[in-house]
Design a protein around this motif. Structure first.
Motif, PDB file in Angstrom:
ATOM      1  N   ALA A  14       0.838  -1.194   0.000  1.00 26.96           N
ATOM      2  CA  ALA A  14       0.000   0.000   0.000  1.00 26.96           C
ATOM      3  C   ALA A  14       0.878   1.251   0.000  1.00 26.96           C
ATOM      4  O   ALA A  14       1.887   1.309   0.698  1.00 26.96           O
ATOM      5  CB  ALA A  14      -0.921  -0.005   1.207  1.00 26.96           C
ATOM      6  N   GLY A  15       0.478   2.221  -0.803  1.00 25.06           N
ATOM      7  CA  GLY A  15       1.256   3.437  -0.948  1.00 25.06           C
ATOM      8  C   GLY A  15       2.249   3.389  -2.099  1.00 25.06           C
ATOM      9  O   GLY A  15       2.823   4.416  -2.475  1.00 25.06           O
ATOM     10  N   GLY A  16       2.449   2.214  -2.655  1.00 25.91           N
ATOM     11  CA  GLY A  16       3.392   2.043  -3.742  1.00 25.91           C
ATOM     12  C   GLY A  16       2.792   2.370  -5.100  1.00 25.91           C
ATOM     13  O   GLY A  16       1.646   2.817  -5.201  1.00 25.91           O
ATOM     14  N   SER A  17       3.587   2.140  -6.146  1.00 28.30           N
ATOM     15  CA  SER A  17       3.188   2.466  -7.513  1.00 28.30           C
ATOM     16  C   SER A  17       3.437   1.294  -8.453  1.00 28.30           C
ATOM     17  O   SER A  17       4.340   0.479  -8.218  1.00 28.30           O
ATOM     18  CB  SER A  17       3.980   3.681  -8.016  1.00 28.30           C
ATOM     19  N   LEU A  18       2.645   1.258  -9.497  1.00 24.78           N
ATOM     20  CA  LEU A  18       2.845   0.317 -10.602  1.00 24.78           C
ATOM     21  C   LEU A  18       2.458   1.021 -11.887  1.00 24.78           C
ATOM     22  O   LEU A  18       1.604   1.925 -11.879  1.00 24.78           O
ATOM     23  CB  LEU A  18       1.970  -0.934 -10.448  1.00 24.78           C
ATOM     24  N   ARG A  19       3.061   0.592 -12.989  1.00 19.46           N
ATOM     25  CA  ARG A  19       2.639   1.078 -14.299  1.00 19.46           C
ATOM     26  C   ARG A  19       2.255  -0.111 -15.165  1.00 19.46           C
ATOM     27  O   ARG A  19       3.079  -0.985 -15.437  1.00 19.46           O
ATOM     28  CB  ARG A  19       3.731   1.884 -14.993  1.00 19.46           C
ATOM     29  N   LEU A  20       1.006  -0.116 -15.573  1.00 15.19           N
ATOM     30  CA  LEU A  20       0.525  -1.155 -16.469  1.00 15.19           C
ATOM     31  C   LEU A  20       0.692  -0.695 -17.914  1.00 15.19           C
ATOM     32  O   LEU A  20       0.575   0.491 -18.221  1.00 15.19           O
ATOM     33  CB  LEU A  20      -0.958  -1.440 -16.211  1.00 15.19           C
ATOM     34  N   SER A  21       0.967  -1.658 -18.776  1.00 17.08           N
ATOM     35  CA  SER A  21       1.097  -1.381 -20.204  1.00 17.08           C
ATOM     36  C   SER A  21       0.135  -2.269 -20.983  1.00 17.08           C
ATOM     37  O   SER A  21      -0.140  -3.400 -20.577  1.00 17.08           O
ATOM     38  CB  SER A  21       2.527  -1.655 -20.686  1.00 17.08           C
ATOM     39  N   CYS A  22      -0.329  -1.753 -22.108  1.00 16.01           N
ATOM     40  CA  CYS A  22      -1.191  -2.521 -22.999  1.00 16.01           C
ATOM     41  C   CYS A  22      -0.734  -2.259 -24.420  1.00 16.01           C
ATOM     42  O   CYS A  22      -0.843  -1.127 -24.906  1.00 16.01           O
ATOM     43  CB  CYS A  22      -2.646  -2.119 -22.818  1.00 16.01           C
ATOM     44  N   VAL A  23      -0.224  -3.295 -25.059  1.00 15.43           N
ATOM     45  CA  VAL A  23       0.208  -3.184 -26.449  1.00 15.43           C
ATOM     46  C   VAL A  23      -0.932  -3.646 -27.346  1.00 15.43           C
ATOM     47  O   VAL A  23      -1.454  -4.751 -27.184  1.00 15.43           O
ATOM     48  CB  VAL A  23       1.469  -4.024 -26.710  1.00 15.43           C
ATOM     49  N   ALA A  24      -1.294  -2.779 -28.276  1.00 13.30           N
ATOM     50  CA  ALA A  24      -2.403  -3.071 -29.177  1.00 13.30           C
ATOM     51  C   ALA A  24      -1.891  -3.382 -30.575  1.00 13.30           C
ATOM     52  O   ALA A  24      -0.957  -2.752 -31.057  1.00 13.30           O
ATOM     53  CB  ALA A  24      -3.351  -1.877 -29.235  1.00 13.30           C
ATOM     54  N   SER A  25      -2.497  -4.346 -31.199  1.00 16.94           N
ATOM     55  CA  SER A  25      -2.222  -4.638 -32.603  1.00 16.94           C
ATOM     56  C   SER A  25      -3.550  -4.724 -33.338  1.00 16.94           C
ATOM     57  O   SER A  25      -4.548  -5.184 -32.778  1.00 16.94           O
ATOM     58  CB  SER A  25      -1.431  -5.941 -32.747  1.00 16.94           C
ATOM     59  N   GLY A  26      -3.551  -4.234 -34.563  1.00 16.69           N
ATOM     60  CA  GLY A  26      -4.781  -4.230 -35.340  1.00 16.69           C
ATOM     61  C   GLY A  26      -5.665  -3.026 -35.080  1.00 16.69           C
ATOM     62  O   GLY A  26      -6.765  -2.944 -35.622  1.00 16.69           O
ATOM     63  N   PHE A  27      -5.184  -2.104 -34.223  1.00 16.64           N
ATOM     64  CA  PHE A  27      -5.928  -0.884 -33.921  1.00 16.64           C
ATOM     65  C   PHE A  27      -5.043   0.323 -34.185  1.00 16.64           C
ATOM     66  O   PHE A  27      -3.831   0.251 -34.029  1.00 16.64           O
ATOM     67  CB  PHE A  27      -6.322  -0.829 -32.437  1.00 16.64           C
ATOM     68  N   THR A  28      -5.678   1.422 -34.526  1.00 17.88           N
ATOM     69  CA  THR A  28      -4.992   2.707 -34.490  1.00 17.88           C
ATOM     70  C   THR A  28      -5.695   3.546 -33.437  1.00 17.88           C
ATOM     71  O   THR A  28      -6.921   3.675 -33.439  1.00 17.88           O
ATOM     72  CB  THR A  28      -5.041   3.419 -35.842  1.00 17.88           C
ATOM     73  N   PHE A  29      -4.920   4.096 -32.521  1.00 14.32           N
ATOM     74  CA  PHE A  29      -5.515   4.790 -31.392  1.00 14.32           C
ATOM     75  C   PHE A  29      -6.279   6.045 -31.816  1.00 14.32           C
ATOM     76  O   PHE A  29      -7.191   6.465 -31.111  1.00 14.32           O
ATOM     77  CB  PHE A  29      -4.439   5.162 -30.383  1.00 14.32           C
ATOM     78  N   ASP A  30      -5.910   6.633 -32.947  1.00 19.24           N
ATOM     79  CA  ASP A  30      -6.477   7.917 -33.335  1.00 19.24           C
ATOM     80  C   ASP A  30      -8.000   7.915 -33.404  1.00 19.24           C
ATOM     81  O   ASP A  30      -8.632   8.944 -33.179  1.00 19.24           O
ATOM     82  CB  ASP A  30      -5.930   8.354 -34.699  1.00 19.24           C
ATOM     83  N   ASP A  31      -8.592   6.795 -33.745  1.00 20.59           N
ATOM     84  CA  ASP A  31     -10.040   6.771 -33.916  1.00 20.59           C
ATOM     85  C   ASP A  31     -10.705   5.774 -32.973  1.00 20.59           C
ATOM     86  O   ASP A  31     -11.738   5.184 -33.309  1.00 20.59           O
ATOM     87  CB  ASP A  31     -10.406   6.471 -35.371  1.00 20.59           C
TER      88      ASP A  31
END
Length: 124
Positions: A14-31
């Motif tokens: 508790a009180g700590g930090s984490l960074r989650l990542s999500c790699v997408a394929s087949g998508f373009t984030f712009d839309d």
């Protein structure tokens, strides 16, 4: 093929930090709208944060405002969830999800494309 792969979960105090990542394929984030959901044991799935890939606006559930930040690196087709000041009640499986921008106003109701999830455990 459309695919979402999460990583970065783990055990933290508790009180700590984490960074989650999500790699997408087949998508373009712009839309698309890109979101993080979570599901704790015995509880319903909850929308945590969402990013509008078109204009960069963000939305958060009240319980994580000021502690979590969603962001993206479009060159890497990756979306992140920086989680600070974690609490035991943040313990859950965290899922990355994507849908069209048409879902932006109701993103927290669910999305069409999901990753497999990554487990975050916060100890007290």
């Amino acid at each position: 093929e459309r695919k979402l792969v999460e990583s970065g979960g783990g055990l933290v105090q508790a009180g700590g930090s984490l960074r989650l990542s999500c790699v997408a394929s087949g998508f373009t984030f712009d839309d698309h709208a890109i979101a993080w959901f979570r599901q704790a044991p015995g509880k319903m799935r909850e929308g945590v944060a969402c990013l509008n890939g078109d204009d960069g606006s963000t939305d958060y559930t009240d319980s994580v405002k000021g502690r979590f930040t969603i962001s993206s690196d479009n060159a890497k087709n990756t979306v992140y969830l920086q989680m600070n000041n974690l609490k035991p009640e943040d313990t859950a499986v965290y899922y990355c999800a994507v849908d069209s921008l048409a879902t932006w106003s109701t993103w927290y109701l669910g999305m069409n494309y999901w990753g497999e999830g990554t487990l975050v455990t916060v100890s007290s």
